[in-house]
Design an enzyme around this catalytic site. Structure first.
Site, PDB file in Angstrom:
ATOM      1  N   SER A  37       0.952 -11.408   3.753  1.00  0.00           N
ATOM      2  CA  SER A  37       0.066 -12.070   2.793  1.00  0.00           C
ATOM      3  C   SER A  37      -0.248 -13.502   3.221  1.00  0.00           C
ATOM      4  O   SER A  37      -0.820 -13.720   4.275  1.00  0.00           O
ATOM      5  CB  SER A  37       0.711 -12.010   1.396  1.00  0.00           C
TER       6      SER A  37
ATOM      7  N   ASP B  42      -5.512  -3.410  -3.050  1.00  0.00           N
ATOM      8  CA  ASP B  42      -5.197  -4.800  -2.735  1.00  0.00           C
ATOM      9  C   ASP B  42      -6.517  -5.560  -2.619  1.00  0.00           C
ATOM     10  O   ASP B  42      -7.405  -5.144  -1.866  1.00  0.00           O
ATOM     11  CB  ASP B  42      -4.440  -4.851  -1.405  1.00  0.00           C
TER      12      ASP B  42
ATOM     13  N   HIS C 258      -0.523  -4.356  -2.735  1.00  0.00           N
ATOM     14  CA  HIS C 258      -0.077  -5.576  -2.088  1.00  0.00           C
ATOM     15  C   HIS C 258       1.412  -5.818  -2.370  1.00  0.00           C
ATOM     16  O   HIS C 258       1.904  -5.572  -3.463  1.00  0.00           O
ATOM     17  CB  HIS C 258      -0.883  -6.761  -2.635  1.00  0.00           C
TER      18      HIS C 258
END
Length: 309
Positions: free
Chosen positions: A157, A252, A282
């Site tokens: 991320s 996501d 995610h």
């Protein structure tokens, strides 16, 4: 829209039953506590390693993991790992499980970085800390028994965003060069132009509104969000980057930009492994007890590291 993996359906039901508000409603301090508690509760037992050592890298806190102690006269490759959490959340502890597993599976070192968080320390503070840690790693490589010519960068991320920036800097000669980049569901375009933001529901762990809040905390000045040091997808060229692994998840808001980054890497001559899990959401890599595919993804990424090194 793709079907949701059964593990994720069950996880989201538990999250709804817990009744926690979204991170943006909590504010940074409270959100960090909830994020940490959730991550640790959803992780399996940590792998036991012979070396787990907290160090200081020119003022930046780092943690070194080794699957095997270094032998005299030998040097091990190393992965510089940058944790996710929207540049606002996350820590060495929330990603300790991932780092231990990658160290064990790769048989190499992992150096995790405890970079400064926003909004207290906005962009480019995180980039600066990660660059400091990378330069320190190379400078101290001989003392640490690490091969400075076999260093990879990676993260999930927001950490993948930072890893991608370091890889670009390494290609351009403003940072030590890396041999591989592991980008797990990366955020690579802070301008939020992707359709996946509109299509992703707010019932997942990371919704569009939460991602927008993260970006506002990290880069409060909108005109800076198109700089490649914040949005590596906007770099003029991706040619010359190291071997790459790019993971994306179907549910996501970062899905489309991650897939576009992988496509650009391939089109511009970079050796890239692009893995898309359409049923996942995610953040699943730090929740292996709830998301079965997490272990297999890390095994695949570690294999790529071994082959590259």
């Amino acid at each position: 829209m793709a079907a949701v993996h059964p593990d994720i359906r069950a996880l989201m039901q538990k999250v709804r039953e817990a009744g926690n508000p979204p991170f943006e409603a909590l504010g940074p301090v409270a959100a960090r506590k909830v994020h940490a508690e959730r991550a640790l509760a959803l992780q399996s037992e940590r792998d036991s390693l012979p070396v787990v050592q907290d160090l200081a890298a020119d003022g930046v806190r780092v943690r070194l993991y080794r699957a095997t102690p270094p032998e005299a006269g030998t040097a091990q490759p190393c992965l510089l790992f940058l944790h996710g959490g929207g540049w606002v959340l996350g820590s060495l502890e929330t990603h300790d499980w991932v780092c231990r597993r990658l160290a064990r599976l790769s048989g190499a070192c992992v150096l995790a970085v405890d970079y400064r968080l926003a909004p207290e320390h906005p962009y480019p503070a995180a980039v600066e800390d990660c660059l400091t840690a990378l330069r320190w790693l190379v400078a101290q490589a001989e003392r640490l028994g690490i091969d400075a010519t076999r260093i990879a960068v990676g993260g999930d991320s927001a950490g993948a965003n930072l890893a991608a920036v370091l890889a670009l800097m390494g290609r351009d000669g403003t940072a030590p060069a890396s041999t591989c980049q592991l980008l797990f569901y990366p955020t690579v375009d802070l301008a939020i132009t992707e359709e996946s933001y509109a299509r992703t529901t707010e019932n997942m762990l990371l919704g569009a509104s939460t991602m927008r809040w993260f970006i506002e905390q990290y880069v409060p000045r909108p005109e800076q969000r198109t700089e490649w040091q914040a949005s590596p997808l906007r770099a003029a060229s991706l040619a010359g980057l190291p071997v790459s692994f790019v993971l994306t998840a179907g549910h996501d808001p970062l899905r489309d930009e991650g897939r576009r980054y992988a496509a650009r890497l391939e089109a511009e001559g970079v050796a890239v492994t692009a893995l898309h899990l359409s049923g996942m959401t995610h953040g699943f890599l730090t929740m292996d007890r709830a998301a079965g595919p997490a272990a297999g993804v890390l095994d695949m990424a570690a294999k790529l590291l071994r082959e590259t090194w």
